[in-house]
Design a protein around this motif. Structure first.
Motif, mmCIF file in Angstrom:
data_model
loop_
_atom_site.group_PDB
_atom_site.id
_atom_site.type_symbol
_atom_site.label_atom_id
_atom_site.label_comp_id
_atom_site.label_asym_id
_atom_site.label_seq_id
_atom_site.Cartn_x
_atom_site.Cartn_y
_atom_site.Cartn_z
ATOM 1 N N TYR A 72 -11.228 4.314 -7.417
ATOM 2 C CA TYR A 72 -12.375 3.451 -7.105
ATOM 3 C C TYR A 72 -13.451 4.235 -6.346
ATOM 4 C CZ TYR A 72 -10.252 -1.036 -8.494
ATOM 5 O OH TYR A 72 -9.722 -2.079 -9.197
ATOM 6 N N ALA A 73 -13.016 5.049 -5.394
ATOM 7 C CA ALA A 73 -13.963 5.816 -4.586
ATOM 8 C C ALA A 73 -14.767 6.803 -5.429
ATOM 9 C CB ALA A 73 -13.212 6.564 -3.483
ATOM 10 N N ASN A 74 -14.193 7.188 -6.563
ATOM 11 C CA ASN A 74 -14.869 8.135 -7.456
ATOM 12 C C ASN A 74 -15.550 7.430 -8.626
ATOM 13 O OD1 ASN A 74 -14.260 10.643 -6.151
ATOM 14 N ND2 ASN A 74 -12.138 10.374 -6.787
ATOM 15 N N GLY A 75 -15.768 6.105 -8.485
ATOM 16 C CA GLY A 75 -16.493 5.366 -9.515
ATOM 17 C C GLY A 75 -15.700 5.122 -10.775
ATOM 18 N N LYS A 89 0.839 -1.208 0.000
ATOM 19 C CA LYS A 89 0.000 0.000 0.000
ATOM 20 C C LYS A 89 0.877 1.263 0.000
ATOM 21 C CE LYS A 89 -3.774 -2.309 2.451
ATOM 22 N NZ LYS A 89 -4.536 -2.401 3.713
ATOM 23 N N ASN A 90 1.296 1.659 -1.181
ATOM 24 C CA ASN A 90 2.098 2.876 -1.326
ATOM 25 C C ASN A 90 1.252 3.993 -1.956
ATOM 26 O OD1 ASN A 90 1.859 1.870 -3.916
ATOM 27 N ND2 ASN A 90 4.005 2.196 -4.461
ATOM 28 N N LYS A 91 1.905 5.060 -2.402
ATOM 29 C CA LYS A 91 1.201 6.195 -2.990
ATOM 30 C C LYS A 91 0.399 5.765 -4.229
ATOM 31 C CE LYS A 91 2.158 10.784 -5.002
ATOM 32 N NZ LYS A 91 2.084 10.452 -6.445
ATOM 33 N N PHE A 92 1.006 4.936 -5.095
ATOM 34 C CA PHE A 92 0.291 4.488 -6.284
ATOM 35 C C PHE A 92 -0.957 3.697 -5.904
ATOM 36 C CE2 PHE A 92 -0.291 0.757 -9.163
ATOM 37 C CZ PHE A 92 -0.926 1.429 -10.185
ATOM 38 N N TYR A 93 -0.830 2.806 -4.923
ATOM 39 C CA TYR A 93 -1.993 2.042 -4.464
ATOM 40 C C TYR A 93 -3.098 2.982 -3.977
ATOM 41 C CZ TYR A 93 -4.964 -0.624 -1.337
ATOM 42 O OH TYR A 93 -6.066 -1.149 -0.699
ATOM 43 N N GLN A 94 -2.729 4.009 -3.230
ATOM 44 C CA GLN A 94 -3.734 4.958 -2.719
ATOM 45 C C GLN A 94 -4.421 5.701 -3.861
ATOM 46 O OE1 GLN A 94 -4.670 4.695 0.247
ATOM 47 N NE2 GLN A 94 -2.928 3.591 1.152
ATOM 48 N N GLU A 95 -3.679 5.979 -4.929
ATOM 49 C CA GLU A 95 -4.269 6.625 -6.107
ATOM 50 C C GLU A 95 -5.297 5.707 -6.766
ATOM 51 O OE1 GLU A 95 -0.905 7.614 -8.488
ATOM 52 O OE2 GLU A 95 -0.369 9.375 -7.299
ATOM 53 N N VAL A 96 -4.993 4.420 -6.790
ATOM 54 C CA VAL A 96 -5.953 3.441 -7.326
ATOM 55 C C VAL A 96 -7.226 3.448 -6.491
ATOM 56 C CG1 VAL A 96 -6.391 0.975 -7.709
ATOM 57 C CG2 VAL A 96 -4.184 1.955 -8.349
#
Length: 314
Positions: free
Chosen positions: A244-247, A233-240
């Motif tokens: 998802y949270a924005n559909g 769970k790094n920065k790229f994972y958080q961007e993914v």
């Protein structure tokens, strides 16, 4: 004699996963020299780079080694021809239909193993004529099955259905884990994450350090719409996750992923923007060791666990 040790003519039924950006000739030859089966990971190599690694591995070890080939790549035919031309005798295939290439490999005297994530695919691999299967549980790093079946459940279910040798993978990095897998029905084990954090791994030191500093819960399976992959769970994972949270649509995910994310993270050491593929068992890996020490430790743990388990009476 153990079925896997006999099949590959190796001392210990321990196979090193053919991980992209981690599994060059240095790692593969070191594992083979230490009594296991080393695999070169063709998935991150252009064909001529693979040829170079095979030739270097042949110089570094006289013991058996193999090549892992993800069959979804467009140049798979060229890769397999190089493997045949260079005299490699063991191939692990994944991410594709084993019926397509198994006959060709077998005709050229190659032992074929296919990686599966379910009983259904294990049976299809057996029908295709492979010599063994790797049943990989949901805990594994990198690209994973969609069924989300854990190793502890998957191994006995596959064992119940097939007759060919069975290799367990996913969440195994210790001698204790190896013994548990074999009690459940495996004939051998494949380990990826433990060998990613080795001196001889071709991964960047930044990535190796991120493995040993990780804890329980630091990985997650994501990007299921593309190809399920377990990541730190790094920065790229958080961007993914933000997408998802924005559909997010599949196209949004493809655009974010772009190209060479795995290379950027694991090989070039960009811990923020790279894809850091590793298994859940990373939380149990606390040191970066030479391969021979890793295998010695695993065997010592395995033997101790065997002795300890003999005391369990009811």
């Amino acid at each position: 004699m153990n079925k896997i040790s006999s099949l590959f003519n190796i001392k210990y039924p321990i196979i090193q996963g053919g991980m992209i950006w981690n599994s060059g000739y240095k790692l593969a030859s070191a594992v083979s020299n230490a009594g296991g089966l080393g695999l070169i990971g063709a998935g991150s190599m252009y064909p001529e780079i693979l040829r170079e690694h095979i030739q270097k591995c042949q110089k570094e070890t006289t013991n058996p080694f193999g090549v892992n080939v993800p069959m979804l790549y467009p140049n798979v035919e060229e890769i397999l021809k190089i493997i045949v031309d260079e005299g490699v005798k063991i191939v692990f295939t994944s991410a594709g239909n084993p019926k397509i290439w198994t006959p060709y490999l077998k005709e050229n005297g190659i032992t074929v193993v296919h990686v599966v994530s379910s009983t259904t695919f294990a049976l299809k691999a057996q029908e295709a004529g492979v010599d063994a299967v790797v049943a990989e549980g949901f805990e594994a790093g990198g690209h994973n099955g969609r069924e989300e079946t854990t190793t502890f459940a998957l191994i006995p279910m596959v064992k119940e259905k097939i007759t060919i040798p069975l290799i367990a993978a996913g969440g195994i990095a210790t001698g204790n884990g190896m013994l548990a897998a074999m009690v459940l029905g495996a004939d051998g084990v494949q380990m990826g994450s433990r060998f990613a954090a080795s001196i001889e791994s071709s991964a960047h030191d930044n990535f190796k350090e991120s493995i040993v500093s990780s804890k329980e819960g630091d990985t997650q399976l994501t990007l299921k719409e593309l190809a399920p992959v377990r990541l730190l769970k790094n920065k790229f994972y958080q961007e993914v996750q933000a997408l998802y949270a924005n559909g997010a649509t599949k196209e949004d995910l493809i655009q974010l992923l772009g190209r060479a994310r795995a290379k950027r993270g694991m090989f070039e050491g960009d811990l923020d923007n790279g894809e850091l593929e590793i298994g859940q068992i990373a939380g149990l890996i606390h040191d970066i060791l030479p391969v021979h020490q890793i295998i010695d430790n695993i065997i010592a743990e395995y033997q101790l666990a065997q002795k300890e388990s003999a005391k369990w009476t009811f």
